[in-house]
Design a protein around this motif. Structure first.
Motif, PDB file in Angstrom:
ATOM      1  N   LYS A   2      -1.074  78.598  -5.213  1.00  0.00           N
ATOM      2  CA  LYS A   2       0.168  78.547  -5.979  1.00  0.00           C
ATOM      3  C   LYS A   2       0.137  77.437  -7.026  1.00  0.00           C
ATOM      4  N   ARG A  39       5.224  83.123  -3.381  1.00  0.00           N
ATOM      5  CA  ARG A  39       4.222  84.015  -3.959  1.00  0.00           C
ATOM      6  C   ARG A  39       4.404  84.147  -5.461  1.00  0.00           C
ATOM      7  N   TRP A  40       3.336  84.629  -6.089  1.00  0.00           N
ATOM      8  CA  TRP A  40       3.348  84.976  -7.505  1.00  0.00           C
ATOM      9  C   TRP A  40       3.432  86.496  -7.585  1.00  0.00           C
TER      10      TRP A  40
END
Length: 69
Positions: A2, A39-40
């Motif tokens: 991240k 999260r992305w």
């Protein structure tokens, strides 16, 4: 995972998918991304204005996903 660089890569890949979708089919596509703590994620959204029903919207979304090949 991240890091800022990872988020930039997620966005870059979404833009690449968008470009491929536009090249494969006449239409307008856009990207959207959410870079959260857990999260992305990014999405390619395409041709929604041209499709007034759920099935047309689904076809447009799947067409955008096919552009990633």
């Amino acid at each position: 995972m991240k890091t800022a660089a990872t988020g930039q890569e997620v966005r870059r890949i979404a833009e690449r998918i968008k470009g491929a979708a536009e090249a494969a089919e006449d239409g307008e596509y856009q990207t959207d991304s959410a870079l959260g703590e857990q999260r992305w994620r990014a999405a390619v959204i395409g041709n929604y204005a041209k499709h007034r029903d759920a099935e047309g919207t689904r076809r447009a979304l799947l067409s955008g996903l096919d552009g990633a090949d």
